[in-house]
Structure formats: C-alpha cells, structure tokens
Design a protein around this motif. Structure first.
Motif, PDB file in Angstrom:
ATOM      1  N   ARG A   9       0.795  -1.234   0.000  1.00  0.00           N
ATOM      2  CA  ARG A   9       0.000   0.000   0.000  1.00  0.00           C
ATOM      3  C   ARG A   9       0.830   1.288   0.000  1.00  0.00           C
ATOM      4  O   ARG A   9       0.333   2.338  -0.355  1.00  0.00           O
ATOM      5  N   ASN A  51       3.297   7.826  -1.344  1.00  0.00           N
ATOM      6  CA  ASN A  51       2.053   7.469  -2.008  1.00  0.00           C
ATOM      7  C   ASN A  51       1.447   6.300  -1.244  1.00  0.00           C
ATOM      8  O   ASN A  51       2.113   5.281  -1.036  1.00  0.00           O
ATOM      9  N   ARG A  53      -2.048   3.791  -1.001  1.00  0.00           N
ATOM     10  CA  ARG A  53      -3.260   3.306  -1.679  1.00  0.00           C
ATOM     11  C   ARG A  53      -3.887   2.216  -0.812  1.00  0.00           C
ATOM     12  O   ARG A  53      -3.179   1.346  -0.297  1.00  0.00           O
ATOM     13  N   SER A  63      -6.624   6.990  -2.020  1.00  0.00           N
ATOM     14  CA  SER A  63      -5.221   7.246  -2.368  1.00  0.00           C
ATOM     15  C   SER A  63      -4.812   8.576  -1.746  1.00  0.00           C
ATOM     16  O   SER A  63      -5.588   9.536  -1.752  1.00  0.00           O
ATOM     17  N   ASP A  65      -1.354  11.156  -1.618  1.00  0.00           N
ATOM     18  CA  ASP A  65      -0.031  11.474  -2.147  1.00  0.00           C
ATOM     19  C   ASP A  65       0.476  12.740  -1.476  1.00  0.00           C
ATOM     20  O   ASP A  65      -0.296  13.678  -1.252  1.00  0.00           O
TER      21      ASP A  65
END
Length: 150
Positions: A9, A51, A53, A63, A65
């Motif tokens: 992830r 990042n 997810r 998500s 970032d």
C-alpha cells in the motif's frame, strides 16, 4: 533517485541533484565572470514523496499522495544588474482521493506551509536596478474536486 515499495500500500520516493556549473570561454562582455555559476542553474535540489493506496470496501479506494520539494538557490543572470538571487525554498503538496466506482472525490493542497519564495526573478527588465524582481510562489491553495468516469 530512489523508490521503495515499503508495503503493497505504501511507496516512498526520493530524488536529489547536485550541480556544479560554470561559465567557460566567455564572450568579452562576460570575461570577468569566468568563475561565476551559470544563471538559473541551482547547485542543489531534491524531492521526497509518499504514495498510499488502500481499498476501503468493495469498489471504494483511497489514495493519498504527498511531497516536499527543495528548489536550490540560483541567480537570474551573470553580473550586475542580473545577479538577483532566486530559489532556496521548500514547496509541498498533499492530496487525497476517494474513488467510489465511477465517481471520485478529491482534496489537494499546494504549498501546504504557505512558504514565500522567488521562483524566477526576471519580471520587469526596466526595474532590475531596484533588485526587487520577484515571481512569488503560488500561495497555499486548496482544491476540492469531483470526477466521473464515462
């Protein structure tokens, strides 16, 4: 440049550069500037990013970032009056998106810490002698978005 997939992830990224530029064999008008760095070329810069997810539920994804960038210092040009300093600041971004099938909702923040800096100092060429040429960073900006896939 490096990238590390910490978990399925989470990914971390990093990049950096060091630069040693110099003017060689200058035109006569710049003969005294032989040991001057090239204009608009920072000696250093870098970026660190992450990042994330995750699947929240069937058909729902999250998500996130984020990144912090360093823009090194440089000068607008060679010699007076173009030796105006620019750069030497940190900039940051963070964003999140929740995807629900064909729909997505996102929130993004640019310049998270509302940093002040000079991106590129040219501006008005008739006012260079004031040494006040500044192209400021975009102030902290928040964007909320909705997207639909067709």
């Amino acid at each position: 440049e490096a990238s590390w997939q910490v978990t399925p992830r989470l990914r971390l990224d990093a990049a950096a550069f060091l630069n040693g530029s110099s003017l060689t064999d200058p035109a006569p008008a710049f003969a005294a500037a032989e040991e001057t760095d090239l204009p608009n070329i920072a000696a250093a810069g870098g970026r660190i990013g992450a990042n994330f997810r995750a699947e929240l539920a069937e058909g729902a994804h999250l998500s996130v970032d984020g990144a912090i960038n360093y823009v090194g210092s440089s000068q607008l040009g060679i010699g007076a009056p173009l030796d105006v300093e620019q750069g030497d600041y940190f900039d940051s971004q963070i964003g999140a998106r929740i995807g629900l099938g064909r729909l997505g909702l996102s929130v993004d923040v640019d310049n998270v810490f509302d940093v002040r800096g000079n991106r590129f100092a040219f501006g008005n060429p008739f006012r260079l002698e004031t040494r006040s040429q500044v192209t400021p960073l975009r102030p902290r900006t928040v964007r909320v978005g909705l997207d639909v896939a067709f």
